[in-house]
Design a protein around this motif. Structure first.
Motif, short mmCIF file in Angstrom:
data_model
loop_
_atom_site.label_atom_id
_atom_site.label_comp_id
_atom_site.label_asym_id
_atom_site.label_seq_id
_atom_site.Cartn_x
_atom_site.Cartn_y
_atom_site.Cartn_z
N THR A 1 116.71 23.82 54.36
CA THR A 1 115.53 23.25 55.03
C THR A 1 114.55 22.75 53.97
O THR A 1 114.57 23.20 52.82
CB THR A 1 114.81 24.31 55.88
N GLU B 1 111.53 23.44 53.92
CA GLU B 1 110.67 24.57 53.59
C GLU B 1 111.33 25.47 52.54
O GLU B 1 110.69 25.86 51.56
CB GLU B 1 110.39 25.37 54.87
N GLY C 1 110.80 22.29 58.89
CA GLY C 1 111.96 22.89 59.55
C GLY C 1 113.19 22.00 59.57
O GLY C 1 114.26 22.42 60.02
N ASP C 2 113.08 20.75 59.12
CA ASP C 2 114.22 19.83 59.12
C ASP C 2 115.27 20.34 58.13
O ASP C 2 114.94 20.86 57.06
CB ASP C 2 113.78 18.41 58.74
N THR C 3 116.54 20.16 58.50
CA THR C 3 117.61 20.83 57.76
C THR C 3 118.72 19.85 57.39
O THR C 3 119.12 19.02 58.19
CB THR C 3 118.22 21.94 58.64
#
Ligand SMILES: [Ca+2]
Ligand SMILES: [Ca+2]
Ligand SMILES: [Ca+2]
Length: 826
Positions: free
Chosen positions: A309, A311, A353-355
Motif C-alpha cells: 500500500t 501507506e 490505502g491504494d494497493t
C-alpha cells in the motif's frame, strides 16, 4: 545506500566458524603462464607477419634416482624445464613458452625438423602424482600417491613414446588484453614406458606458418590483420598503425612489463595488437536508469501474491508515493515487465490505502536469499496492467467443478559441499546448472541407513485419477547406489544408479487412499532405505551419501483454502484429469474454508498474473462458523490456473531499498586500480584507493565501486558474479585507456551464499560483507573457487587480462586492519 531490514539485530558472531574460501586452489591455474623468460637462452626466434621460426637446443639432461611409495624411479630434468602434469602418466621435462601472433592470423601449420641424437636405456620415469581429497567433518585434506596408471602405460597405446610426436604443439591460444598469444610446448625428451628408454632431440627447428582469410571484413577488431593481408612489411604496418587510434593499443606499464617477460617475441608481437572493441553503454539489465528518478528495490523471499500500500511504502520504507499518479508505476524483474494490479487507481491518485498487487517468486539465484523486483516511476503511462475479468456466479446452468488436480512440491535446501565428482562437460556453467543444496540424506549406512520424512497433504479427494509421486535423488558418493523408495509403507521403487548422478523416480500410486490427509491430523511419510550391499573399505575417503533433493505429489483435491490461500488449475489446464467437460458452458468454482472474507482471486499462467476476477460472491459457510466461501463462474474455454488468497495471506516484500541513480554505467570513467567492495567496507576501500592515488602508493588512477552498485547496474539487483564480470568487461572496453590493470575484491567469500547454515551465517551473507566468487569444476579438486574468471575478459580464453586479488575481510575491523597493514608496510 542503506538496506532496511526488519528485525535486524546486532549480533556478536564467532569469527572462527566462518567458512573461508580456499582461494589457494586457483593459484596453479593463475600463474601457470607467468614463468621467467630464461628459456630464451636456448630458444631463438624470428617473427614476421608470415610466421615464427624457433631454434631449440637441449641443454644437459640430468637423470637422478628417487623413491616414491617404495618404488625406485628416475627423474629427468634440464635447466629451467617444466614437466608434463597428467596424473598417472610419466613426468617428462618440457619447455613451455609463449608467443605473440597477429590478431587475424590462422595458424596454417607447425612444422618441425629434427633428428634424434641420443637414446638412454634402463630409465623408469616417475609418474605424476595423483591427489586425493579427503573430507571428514567438513575439514578437507589432500594426499598424494604415485602409480603408473595413465594412458602412457596402456599396452594398446598406438604411440610407444610419451608425450609423443610432434615435438612442438600449440597448447593454448587466446588474448592477453590487446595481444593475441599462443602457448607452445616443446617436448625434446620422449619416454617409452615399455622399453624404459629415453630418446633425446638435442636440436630442432619449429616453423609456425600463418595464413589470412581473404574475406576478413575490416571491422575494428580485424583491421590490423587485414593490413598484413596485403603483404606489407612490418615497417609499413608500423607506419599505418600510427593512423589508428593509438589509445586503442595503449596498455598499462604493468602489462607492458608483464608481456615483455611472458612473450619470447614481445617486441615484434607488440605490432600485432588488436584494438579493444569499443562499447558506448553498459549492458544494463535494469531499465529506467536514465531518467534521474530513484528506483525502489523490492526483496522477495517466497512465492505468492504481494500487496504493497502507499501507506506501508511510506511508513515502513520511506518510499513517498502518496499523491502520485499510479498510471506511472512499473514493476520489472531483470529485463521483464511484471503485470501489476493497483486498487484505487481510477482517480489517478495513489492514496494511502491504494494497493499494488503482483505475483512474486522465490529466488532461483543460488547466490541470494531474495528475488529482486524493481518499482519505478515513468513519465508516460505504463500499460503492463493485470486486466479484470467478471466472474459473477449468475448462470444457474453452470457446471460445478468438484475437485482439481493439485501438484505440491516439497524442497528444503541444506548445505552440502562434498560433490566433487558431479560430472559436467562445462566447467564454468556447472555450478549454476546444478542444484548443490539438498534436503537430507542417508549417510554411512549403520543407524542412518533409512531416512523418513513426514509431509502434509490437504483435502485429499476420493478419485479414480491415480496420485503421482516424483522423487529426485542425488548420489553423494562415487559408488553404485540402491535405494528403496516408499510412501506410507507402500513400496514405490528400488532406485538404482551410479556415482554422483541425479535420478528421478516417478510412479503413479495404485489407489487414492494411500495418501493421508493432514486435515484429519494424519501426516504422510516418504521413506528412503539403503538396500545395496556395497561396503566401501575406506569410508573416510568416500563417506557414503545419498541425498534427497526434492519431491512432488500430484493428487485430486477438494477446493478448500489452506491458511487462507489456494492455488488451483482449471480442468482444461490439467492433462491428467479425467473430468469430462461440457462444451461452451460456464464452469462454477466454490472455494471453501477462508477465515478472512477479504478474498482476492487472480488468474495466472504460473509466472505472471493474467487477470483479476471481480464480481464473485463471498458467502458465510453455514456448516462451519467463522468460515467463508468464494463462488465464481468463468467460461470453460479459460485454460488457466487460479490463485485465491485472503487479506491475511497477502505477502509483503522482506525489505524495500531506495536506490538513487549512479553514473557507473553512463559516464566515462578511467582507472588503473579498481576496488570492488561490499558496501560495509566502503570506508576501508576508499582509504586504500586514496593511498594508491598518491605517488607513494603507486600514483594510480583509482575507482571504488560497491557490489550493490554493480548488481543494480549490471545485473537485476541480486548478488551475481556475472554482474561483477560484466562490470569489469565494460570497464575494460569503454573506460579511458589504458584499461584497468588491478582489481581488488574487498570482502570475504563463502560456500554458503544464501546463508542456509545459520550457525555460520547469523545474517544473510549478502548483507554481511560477502562478495561471491565464481565456481568452476576441476578434475583434481571438484568445486573450486575461481576469482581468476572475473578477469578473463579479452578473448575466450583463460589468460587473465587484469590482475585480481581478494582482501578477505569478514568484519569492518578486519577490513580496517588489512588496509592499515598494507599502508604501514608500504
Ligand atoms: Ca486512489
Ligand atoms: Ca535443492
Ligand atoms: Ca584473455
Amino acid at each position: 545506500m542503506k538496506l532496511y531490514l526488519k528485525n535486524t539485530k546486532e549480533k556478536n558472531k564467532p569469527e572462527c566458524i566462518r567458512v573461508q574460501l580456499n582461494v589457494m586452489l586457483c593459484i596453479p591455474i593463475l600463474f601457470f603462464f607467468l614463468w621467467s623468460s630464461s628459456a630464451s637462452a636456448r630458444v631463438t626466434q624470428s617473427t614476421s607477419a608470415e610466421g615464427i621460426t624457433l631454434q631449440f637446443t637441449l641443454p644437459e639432461l640430468t637423470v637422478s634416482e628417487t623413491v616414491r611409495d617404495n618404488v625406485r624411479y628416475h627423474e629427468a630434468h634440464y635447466a629451467d624445464c617444466h614437466f608434463t602434469a597428467e596424473p598417472g602418466n610419466p613426468k617428462v621435462p618440457v619447455t613451455r613458452l609463449m608467443l605473440g601472433i597477429p590478431a587475424t592470423a590462422t595458424i596454417e601449420a607447425v612444422d618441425i625438423s629434427a633428428a634424434p641424437t641420443e637414446s638412454r636405456s634402463g630409465v623408469r620415469l616417475v609418474p605424476v602424482s595423483i591427489f586425493d581429497v579427503h573430507e571428514s567433518d567438513s575439514q578437507h585434506s589432500a594426499s598424494q600417491r604415485w602409480v603408473e596408471s595413465g594412458s602412457a602405460y596402456q599396452s594398446n597405446t598406438g604411440n610407444p613414446s610419451y608425450p609423443g610426436l610432434p615435438l612442438a604443439r600449440v597448447i593454448r591460444e587466446g588474448y592477453i588484453r590487446s595481444q593475441r598469444v599462443i602457448a607452445l610446448a616443446l617436448y625434446p625428451v620422449q619416454y617409452s614406458p615399455k622399453t624404459r628408454q629415453l630418446r633425446l632431440y638435442s636440436r630442432f627447428t619449429v616453423n609456425i606458418r600463418f595464413s589470412y582469410s581473404r574475406q576478413s571484413s575490416v571491422n575494428s577488431f580485424q583491421l590490423r590483420g587485414s593490413l598484413s593481408e596485403s603483404g606489407s612489411s612490418l615497417t609499413e604496418r608500423l607506419s599505418l598503425r600510427g593512423k589508428l587510434t593509438t589509445d586503442n593499443f595503449l596498455e598499462s606499464e604493468a602489462f607492458e612489463r608483464a608481456l615483455s617477460h611472458q612473450l619470447l617475441n614481445a617486441e615484434q608481437a607488440a605490432h600485432f595488437r588488436a584494438p579493444r572493441p569499443q562499447v558506448p553503454a553498459a549492458p544494463t539489465l535494469v531499465s529506467n536508469n536514465g531518467n534521474g528518478n530513484p528506483r525502489y528495490k523490492l526483496f522477495v523471499g517466497e512465492t505468492g501474491i504481494y500487496a504493497v500500500t502507499a501507506e506501508s511504502l511510506a511508513r515502513d520504507w520511506g518510499v513517498e508515493l502518496i499523491g502520485t499518479n499510479p498510471e506511472r508505476f512499473r514493476i520489472t524483474q531483470g529485463n521483464r515487465d511484471i503485470p501489476i494490479y493497483i486498487t484505487g487507481a481510477e482517480d489517478r491518485k495513489f492514496d494511502p490505502g491504494d494497493t499494488i498487487f503482483f505475483l512474486g517468486h522465490k529466488p532461483r539465484n543460488p547466490y541470494s536469499r531474495w528475488n529482486i523486483y524493481w518499482l519505478t516511476l515513468h513519465n508516460d503511462r505504463v500499460r503492463t496492467r493485470v486486466p479484470q475479468l467478471t466472474a459473477s456466479p449468475t448462470d444457474p446452468t453452470a457446471t460445478q467443478i468438484p475437485t482439481f488436480r493439485s501438484k505440491v512440491n516439497f524442497e528444503e535446501d541444506h548445505l552440502t559441499n562434498n560433490l566433487e565428482f558431479v560430472y559436467s562437460d562445462n566447467k564454468h556453467k556447472w555450478f549454476e546448472e546444478n542444484d548443490f543444496w539438498y534436503w537430507d540424506g542417508i549417510k554411512n549406512g549403520g543407524d542412518a541407513a533409512e531416512m523418513r520424512l513426514e509431509f502434509p497433504l490437504y483435502d485429499v479427494a476420493k478419485s479414480f485419477d491415480p496420485s503421482h509421486i516424483s522423487v529426485e535423488l542425488q548420489g553423494g558418493t562415487p559408488v553404485p547406489h540402491q535405494i528403496l523408495v516408499s510412501v506410507n509403507g507402500v513400496r514405490i521403487e528400488v532406485a538404482e544408479w551410479n556415482q554422483q548422478d541425479t535420478l528421478t523416480v516417478e510412479r503413479f500410486l495404485r489407489t487414492w487412499n494411500i495418501l493421508k490427509d493432514d486435515t484429519r491430523g494424519e501426516l504422510n511419510v516418504l521413506s528412503l532405505a539403503r538396500v545395496d550391499d556395497n561396503v566401501d573399505e575406506d569410508t573416510t575417503r568416500y563417506p557414503y551419501h545419498v541425498y534427497l533433493n526434492r519431491f512432488s505429489v500430484e493428487y485430486t483435491r477438494l477446493f478448500r483454502a489452506v491458511a487462507d490461500e489456494l492455488w488451483f488449475r482449471s480442468p482444461t489446464e490439467d492433462d491428467t484429469s479425467r473430468t469430462q467437460l461440457p462444451g461452451g458452458r460456464k464452469l462454477q468454482y466454490k472455494i471453501e474454508a477462508f477465515r478472512d472474507p477479504g478474498i482476492h482471486i487472480f488468474e495466472t499462467d504460473g509466472t505472471y498474473l493474467t487477470a483479476r476476477l471481480r464480481g464473485f460472491a463471498i458467502e458465510t459457510d453455514i456448516t462451519r462458523t467463522g468460515m467463508y466461501n468464494a463462488l465464481f463462474q468463468v467460461p470453460d474455454t479459460r485454460k488457466t490456473q487460479f490463485i485465491a488468497v485472503s487479506d491475511t495471506a497477502l505477502r509483503q516484500p522482506e525489505s524495500i531499498e531506495i536506490v538513487e541513480p549512479t553514473d557507473l554505467a553512463t559516464a566515462t570513467h578511467g582507472a588503473d586500480y579498481v576496488v570492488i567492495t561490499h558496501p560495509k567496507f566502503l570506508a576501508a576501500a576508499e582509504r586504500l584507493a586514496g593511498w594508491r592515488e598518491t605517488s607513494g602508493g603507486g600514483g594510480y588512477r583509482t575507482k571504488v565501486v560497491t557490489t550493490d552498485d554493480i548488481y543494480n547496474t549490471y545485473g537485476d539487483g541480486g548478488v551475481s558474479p556475472k554482474a561483477i564480470k560484466d562490470f569489469l568487461t565494460h570497464a575494460y572496453q569503454s573506460w579511458t585507456p589504458p584499461a584497468p590493470t588491478y582489481v581488488v575484491l574487498l570482502g570475504d567469500g563463502t560456500y554458503d551464499f544464501r546463508g542456509i547454515d545459520t550457525e555460520i551465517h547469523t545474517e544473510p551473507p549478502e548483507l554481511d560483507g560477502y562478495i561471491p566468487t565464481h565456481y568452476i569444476r576441476t578434475d583434481s579438486f571438484g568445486r573450486t573457487a575461481s576469482d581468476h574468471w572475473y578477469v578473463t575478459i579479452s578473448g575466450h580464453d583463460e589468460f587473465t587480462d587484469m590482475y585480481i586479488g581478494r582482501l578477505s575481510a569478514a568484519t569492518v575491523s578486519q577490513a580496517d586492519a588489512i588496509v592499515n597493514k598494507i599502508l604501514d608496510y608500504e
